[in-house]
Design a protein around this motif. Structure first.
Motif, PDB file in Angstrom:
ATOM      1  N   ASP A 283       0.715  -1.148  -0.330  1.00 28.69           N
ATOM      2  CA  ASP A 283       0.183   0.090   0.049  1.00 28.69           C
ATOM      3  C   ASP A 283       1.534   1.202   0.225  1.00 28.69           C
ATOM      4  O   ASP A 283       0.580   2.434  -0.528  1.00 28.69           O
ATOM      5  CB  ASP A 283      -0.862   0.098   1.178  1.00 28.69           C
ATOM      6  CG  ASP A 283      -0.128   0.335   2.764  1.00 28.69           C
ATOM      7  OD1 ASP A 283       0.109   1.445   3.291  1.00 28.69           O
ATOM      8  OD2 ASP A 283       0.547  -1.242   3.413  1.00 28.69           O
TER       9      ASP A 283
ATOM     10  N   SER B 273      -1.121  -6.804   1.593  1.00 29.35           N
ATOM     11  CA  SER B 273      -1.184  -5.266   2.492  1.00 29.35           C
ATOM     12  C   SER B 273      -2.314  -5.274   2.948  1.00 29.35           C
ATOM     13  O   SER B 273      -3.733  -5.924   3.191  1.00 29.35           O
ATOM     14  CB  SER B 273      -1.286  -3.758   1.502  1.00 29.35           C
ATOM     15  OG  SER B 273      -1.981  -3.121   2.676  1.00 29.35           O
TER      16      SER B 273
ATOM     17  N   TYR C 226      -3.569  -2.817   5.629  1.00 28.81           N
ATOM     18  CA  TYR C 226      -4.330  -1.574   5.183  1.00 28.81           C
ATOM     19  C   TYR C 226      -4.865  -1.416   3.760  1.00 28.81           C
ATOM     20  O   TYR C 226      -6.638  -1.412   3.726  1.00 28.81           O
ATOM     21  CB  TYR C 226      -3.315  -0.140   5.350  1.00 28.81           C
ATOM     22  CG  TYR C 226      -3.103  -0.790   6.618  1.00 28.81           C
ATOM     23  CD1 TYR C 226      -3.682  -0.194   7.336  1.00 28.81           C
ATOM     24  CD2 TYR C 226      -1.666  -0.522   6.342  1.00 28.81           C
ATOM     25  CE1 TYR C 226      -3.487  -0.421   8.601  1.00 28.81           C
ATOM     26  CE2 TYR C 226      -0.954   0.116   8.384  1.00 28.81           C
ATOM     27  CZ  TYR C 226      -1.367  -0.126   9.124  1.00 28.81           C
ATOM     28  OH  TYR C 226      -0.729  -0.202  10.126  1.00 28.81           O
ATOM     29  N   ASP C 227      -4.844  -2.365   2.342  1.00 26.13           N
ATOM     30  CA  ASP C 227      -5.704  -2.041   1.543  1.00 26.13           C
ATOM     31  C   ASP C 227      -6.419  -3.765   1.513  1.00 26.13           C
ATOM     32  O   ASP C 227      -6.994  -3.429   0.466  1.00 26.13           O
ATOM     33  CB  ASP C 227      -4.664  -1.288   0.062  1.00 26.13           C
ATOM     34  CG  ASP C 227      -4.389  -0.468   0.592  1.00 26.13           C
ATOM     35  OD1 ASP C 227      -4.726   0.738   1.503  1.00 26.13           O
ATOM     36  OD2 ASP C 227      -3.791   0.054  -0.166  1.00 26.13           O
ATOM     37  N   ASN C 228      -5.941  -4.162   2.205  1.00 21.09           N
ATOM     38  CA  ASN C 228      -6.252  -5.836   2.578  1.00 21.09           C
ATOM     39  C   ASN C 228      -5.771  -6.250   0.839  1.00 21.09           C
ATOM     40  O   ASN C 228      -7.102  -6.563   0.233  1.00 21.09           O
ATOM     41  CB  ASN C 228      -7.696  -5.680   2.500  1.00 21.09           C
ATOM     42  CG  ASN C 228      -8.697  -7.247   2.024  1.00 21.09           C
ATOM     43  OD1 ASN C 228      -7.751  -7.946   3.373  1.00 21.09           O
ATOM     44  ND2 ASN C 228      -9.644  -7.112   1.995  1.00 21.09           N
ATOM     45  N   ILE C 229      -4.678  -6.174   0.287  1.00 19.87           N
ATOM     46  CA  ILE C 229      -3.987  -7.084  -0.983  1.00 19.87           C
ATOM     47  C   ILE C 229      -3.904  -8.001  -0.540  1.00 19.87           C
ATOM     48  O   ILE C 229      -3.302  -7.943   1.215  1.00 19.87           O
ATOM     49  CB  ILE C 229      -3.606  -6.101  -1.620  1.00 19.87           C
ATOM     50  CG1 ILE C 229      -3.975  -4.301  -1.992  1.00 19.87           C
ATOM     51  CG2 ILE C 229      -2.446  -6.797  -3.025  1.00 19.87           C
ATOM     52  CD1 ILE C 229      -2.977  -3.542  -2.375  1.00 19.87           C
TER      53      ILE C 229
END
Ligand SMILES: Nc1nc2c(ncn2[C@@H]2O[C@H](COP(=O)(O)OP(=O)(O)OP(=O)(O)O)[C@@H](O)[C@H]2O)c(=O)[nH]1
Ligand SMILES: [Zn+2]
Length: 291
Positions: free
Chosen positions: A116, A141, A143-146
């Motif tokens: 992210d 990530s 935070y970005d749910n990647i």
């Protein structure tokens, strides 16, 4: 009756064994102490239990492999985690960790975390280098749910642990993947822990038919191989070695080296090769120090 199960946690002389009848709290039979085999988390064991609540470990199955720190057995794969930045991804350390897991017959999965924080074109080149080598690579990530779902798929049905430098997000990823499924096992372990300074016990967390070690492993980075064998861990060198003049070529100073030619011609990644040279030097120095 005798049940087969797996030790998922050990604390204060008790072992928590996951079986088809749930978690059974076990003690080890004295004979293990005599034969000097101590059950560890990850062991497949035979348990004698009358009530499916408590019992005795009566046999430990042969271990496929074993980590020392933390002590855990029968692991399938290491999630080698590096953040792309913060801290910066260190390619030398990454290659070293890949080799370290392969030496221990553990399948390496490469996880590029905190994506992210950068644009795709900052991590895709590295992603592609290792993908091309045939490794499983994921970009993640929290935070970005990647990549979290992909990570969960990779963990399915396997016994895995996270490894990597400090601050790259290993604990965060462990928390991401077990979500809310995590459950505290055994009242007794809580009682033992309460108000006491006990050392942190490792635990295998059950997820999707697989297990993940709740603490990062492999923290010490001692690669203990002969520098002359190092080249065998570089899949990218293999096809070009046929062009080396000498069979014993180490691809360092030898004339007519197929690997060096391939680096010159951009067919082998330059950083991979220069880190090979660094690692070779490091192993050689370490060996000289030992003898
Ligand atoms: N931007 C960003 N930060 C992250 C991500 N994952 C973790 N972090 C942050 O990175 C820092 C370190 O995360 P940890 O999960 O403690 O890292 P660790 O690898 O377990 O660290 P050690 O315990 O030192 O080995 C924390 O401040 C996290 O919030 C992510 O996906 N993106
Ligand atoms: Zn060569």
């Amino acid at each position: 009756m005798i049940l087969v199960g797996r030790i998922v946690k050990g604390i204060g002389g008790f072992y928590y064994v996951s079986t088809e009848h749930g978690i059974i709290e076990c003690r080890a039979r004295g004979k293990f102490r005599i034969s000097n085999i101590i059950p560890i988390v990850g062991d497949y064991v035979d348990v004698e239990s009358q009530n499916f609540k408590d019992g005795f470990i009566v046999n430990i199955h042969d271990r496929k492999n074993q980590l020392v720190r933390p002590p855990v057995s029968n692991v399938d794969q290491a999630i080698i985690t590096f953040s792309i930045v913060n801290p910066d991804l260190n390619r030398l350390q990454l290659d070293k960790m890949i080799i370290l897991t392969e030496v221990n017959q553990i399948n390496p999965i490469i996880c590029i975390n905190k994506v992210d924080l950068v644009d795709e074109d900052e991590y895709m080149p590295i992603y592609n280098i290792y993908k091309k080598l045939g490794y499983e690579v994921i970009a993640t990530s929290k935070y970005d749910n990647i990549g979290i779902d992909k990570l969960k798929t990779i963990l399915k049905g396997k016994t895995s642990f996270f490894t990597g430098p400090s601050g790259v997000g290993k604990s965060s990823l462990i928390n991401c993947v077990h979500g809310h499924e995590r459950q505290e096992i055994g009242d007794l372990s809580e009682k033992l822990n309460r108000g006491k300074h006990t050392t942190r016990n490792v635990e295998l967390i059950s997820i999707d038919g697989g297990y993940v070690l709740d603490t990062p492993g492999f923290t010490s980075l001692n690669l203990n191989i002969d520098e002359k064998n190092l080249k065998n861990f570089y899949k990218d060198f293999k096809v070009f070695e046929a062009n080396c003049r000498f069979n014993s070529c180490l691809h360092i100073n030898e004339p007519n080296c197929g690997v060096k030619d391939a680096v010159e011609n951009g067919l082998i990644d330059k950083t991979r090769y220069s880190n090979y040279l660094s690692l070779y030097g490091e192993l050689k120095t370490n060996r000289r120090r030992r003898y």
